[in-house]
Design a protein around this motif. Structure first.
Motif, mmCIF file in Angstrom:
data_model
loop_
_atom_site.group_PDB
_atom_site.id
_atom_site.type_symbol
_atom_site.label_atom_id
_atom_site.label_comp_id
_atom_site.label_asym_id
_atom_site.label_seq_id
_atom_site.Cartn_x
_atom_site.Cartn_y
_atom_site.Cartn_z
ATOM 1 N N THR A 120 29.621 22.218 36.287
ATOM 2 C CA THR A 120 29.368 22.986 37.492
ATOM 3 C C THR A 120 28.129 23.844 37.222
ATOM 4 N N ALA A 121 27.844 24.774 38.149
ATOM 5 C CA ALA A 121 26.658 25.613 37.971
ATOM 6 C C ALA A 121 26.973 27.053 37.604
ATOM 7 N N SER A 122 28.263 27.459 37.643
ATOM 8 C CA SER A 122 28.605 28.846 37.320
ATOM 9 C C SER A 122 30.067 28.953 36.930
ATOM 10 N N GLY A 123 30.416 30.060 36.297
ATOM 11 C CA GLY A 123 31.803 30.309 35.933
ATOM 12 C C GLY A 123 32.703 30.424 37.142
ATOM 13 N N THR A 261 38.033 26.627 31.436
ATOM 14 C CA THR A 261 36.805 26.889 32.183
ATOM 15 C C THR A 261 35.780 27.515 31.253
ATOM 16 N N MET A 262 34.529 27.082 31.399
ATOM 17 C CA MET A 262 33.456 27.509 30.496
ATOM 18 C C MET A 262 32.193 27.783 31.294
ATOM 19 N N ALA A 267 25.527 26.842 28.443
ATOM 20 C CA ALA A 267 24.277 26.400 29.056
ATOM 21 C C ALA A 267 23.039 26.995 28.392
ATOM 22 N N GLY A 268 23.204 27.643 27.248
ATOM 23 C CA GLY A 268 22.047 28.148 26.521
ATOM 24 C C GLY A 268 21.191 29.119 27.299
ATOM 25 N N GLY A 269 21.813 29.884 28.206
ATOM 26 C CA GLY A 269 21.067 30.849 28.994
ATOM 27 C C GLY A 269 20.571 30.314 30.317
ATOM 28 N N GLN A 270 20.788 29.050 30.584
ATOM 29 C CA GLN A 270 20.433 28.451 31.870
ATOM 30 C C GLN A 270 21.646 28.505 32.805
ATOM 31 N N PRO A 271 21.469 28.245 34.108
ATOM 32 C CA PRO A 271 22.618 28.232 35.018
ATOM 33 C C PRO A 271 23.450 26.976 34.826
ATOM 34 N N GLY A 272 24.612 27.134 34.241
ATOM 35 C CA GLY A 272 25.449 25.970 33.992
ATOM 36 C C GLY A 272 26.830 26.371 33.523
ATOM 37 N N ALA A 273 27.806 25.489 33.761
ATOM 38 C CA ALA A 273 29.195 25.771 33.429
ATOM 39 C C ALA A 273 29.953 24.454 33.422
ATOM 40 N N ALA A 274 31.273 24.526 33.140
ATOM 41 C CA ALA A 274 32.058 23.299 33.074
ATOM 42 C C ALA A 274 33.541 23.590 33.213
ATOM 43 N N VAL A 275 34.277 22.551 33.570
ATOM 44 C CA VAL A 275 35.737 22.519 33.513
ATOM 45 C C VAL A 275 36.105 21.332 32.652
ATOM 46 N N GLY A 276 37.092 21.516 31.780
ATOM 47 C CA GLY A 276 37.533 20.397 30.961
ATOM 48 C C GLY A 276 39.005 20.512 30.645
ATOM 49 N N GLY A 277 39.583 19.399 30.199
ATOM 50 C CA GLY A 277 40.988 19.445 29.837
ATOM 51 C C GLY A 277 41.642 18.082 29.814
#
Length: 444
Positions: A120-123, A261-262, A267-277
């Motif tokens: 995704t793009a954000s938390g 949720t991450m 994202a190393g300071g860039q706009p980015g996020a993820a869901v996993g499981g």
């Protein structure tokens, strides 16, 4: 004697004009609810390593660190080079890419519980998607969150998160149960209500550990009680992910959440996020070549900037460094040095208070001490709140800024591997001077 506010206005004088310009452009004059500092925010021009530089050319030791996203400091060379190399090859390819595959592999290599990942793009987006997945998987409606735990700004996680409820429908509020941080209370709620899909938790406690959880016991108990009741367990690792250990809180303490949720460091300071499981939950987003499922049953997810190449490049560079270069150990060691120095400053200045925290996040409480081990604070929630209300945190942040240091929210230091011994010692001196300044003005 010149007051702290007068020194602030003189030191950051050019920021006043920028704030006035911002007020004609942005609601409230700012673009993030934590960026305001009374009487006006300091406007930053550029940043490098442990420092940021404002429009008055002040060098400020930074402990906001991109709201926690910069574990290796500002403008980290490997990340800058990865972004620079990718820019000439395309910033958005508008389709499946090799970048997203490498990115997911880097994430999964550090967090073993992630059988599947979606970016995704954000938390905020990540927690929103995770909650939708749990409802779809269980067929149930409600979720449990904890008092003051912050999971972004969407409707389902706003109740009792330290945010106002403006615009949130009552129908949404009726699906959210806010629990006290008490396993017996959670067990009781789950026993009495069979329409609960999931429990979500901020892994180190409310507001990135300002109000700490007594871990690892609390998280293990929560995992056990949710499993016993057949309710999904979501660990929100937006802050703790890749910081409390290279694999986050769950690897540090040996947990296996159903979903994670991450964001931020991922994202190393860039706009980015993820869901996993778990794969069986995550695959609810997959197409099945079945029109009924694909059009009505599937959990949809778009997102123009999901794993866009620049974010993926920065994320891979950051995660590779975390995996191979001892980044966490360096940041943790500097945070421990800082914590010790802050506690010494309290004692030497005869000011009641203490610093506590684990890994590379250090919190301070003014006005009260406790007998904790300075790792996970054992003070009751209300006592912590009473020592650091909004007025106190704004005052401390302003005092620290005039002494050359910026704190996260005026109550915490988020340490990076770019902070070295000299920077830490300068920070301790600045904190000691800030205590003196606040006492001189009758604030302590």
């Amino acid at each position: 004697m010149t007051t702290i506010e007068a020194r602030y206005r003189e030191m950051f004088g050019r920021s006043i004009d920028w704030y006035e310009r911002g007020k004609s452009l942005f609601a409230g004059g700012i673009t993030h609810q934590t960026r305001f500092t009374s009487p006006f925010p300091a406007y930053i021009d550029y940043a490098e390593g442990p420092y940021k530089y404002d429009v008055d050319e002040n060098q400020i030791i930074d402990y906001v660190m991109g709201n926690g996203s910069l574990l290796m400091g500002h403008s980290q060379p490997a990340i800058i080079e990865a972004i620079r190399e990718q820019v000439s090859r395309g910033t958005h390819v508008g389709g499946a890419s090799t970048h997203e595959v490498r990115y997911a592999e880097a994430v999964k290599s550090l967090v073993p519980s992630l059988e599947r990942v979606r970016f995704t793009a954000s938390g905020t987006e990540s927690t929103y998607l995770a909650l939708r997945l749990t409802r779809a998987f269980t067929g149930k409606t409600k979720i449990i969150k904890f008092h003051e735990h912050f999971h972004g700004w969407h409707d389902y996680v706003t109740p009792e998160s330290g945010q106002a409820l403006g615009g949130v429908p009552q129908e949404v509020l009726d699906t959210v149960i806010v629990a006290p941080v008490d396993i017996a209370a959670v067990d009781s709620i789950l026993t009495q209500d069979d329409d609960i899909a999931a429990v979500i938790v901020e892994c180190n406690g409310a507001h990135y550990g300002t109000f700490p959880l007594q871990n690892p016991q609390f998280l293990h108990d929560l995992q056990e009680v949710t499993k016993r009741h057949g309710v999904l367990f979501i660990m929100d690792e937006v802050i703790t992910g890749f910081r409390l250990s290279p694999g986050g809180a769950q690897v540090r303490w040996g947990l296996e959440p159903d979903l994670t949720t991450m964001a931020k460091i991922i994202a190393g300071g860039q706009p980015g996020a993820a869901v996993g499981g778990r794969a069986d939950i995550m695959e609810l987003m997959a197409f099945r070549n079945d029109p009924k499922w694909d059009n009505t049953g599937r959990v949809p997810q778009g997102g123009t900037y999901n794993a866009q190449p620049l974010t993926a490049a920065a994320g891979v560079a950051a995660l590779n460094a975390i995996a191979n270069e001892g980044v966490n150990a360096r940041a943790d060691a500097m945070a421990e040095r800082l914590k010790d120095g802050l506690n010494t400053a309290f004692i030497r200045n005869e000011v009641a208070g203490h610093a506590h925290g684990i890994s590379s996040i250090i919190h301070v409480n003014l006005g009260a001490d406790c007998d904790c081990d300075r790792g996970i604070c054992t003070m009751p929630y209300q006592q912590i709140y009473d020592t650091m209300p909004a007025a106190a945190t704004r005052t401390l942040r302003r005092a620290m800024l005039v002494n050359g240091v910026d704190m996260m929210g005026g109550r915490a230091f988020i340490v990076s591997s770019a902070h070295d011994e000299d920077v830490i010692d300068r920070t301790i001196d600045a904190f000691s001077q800030s205590l003196k300044d606040l006492r001189a003005e009758g604030e302590l």
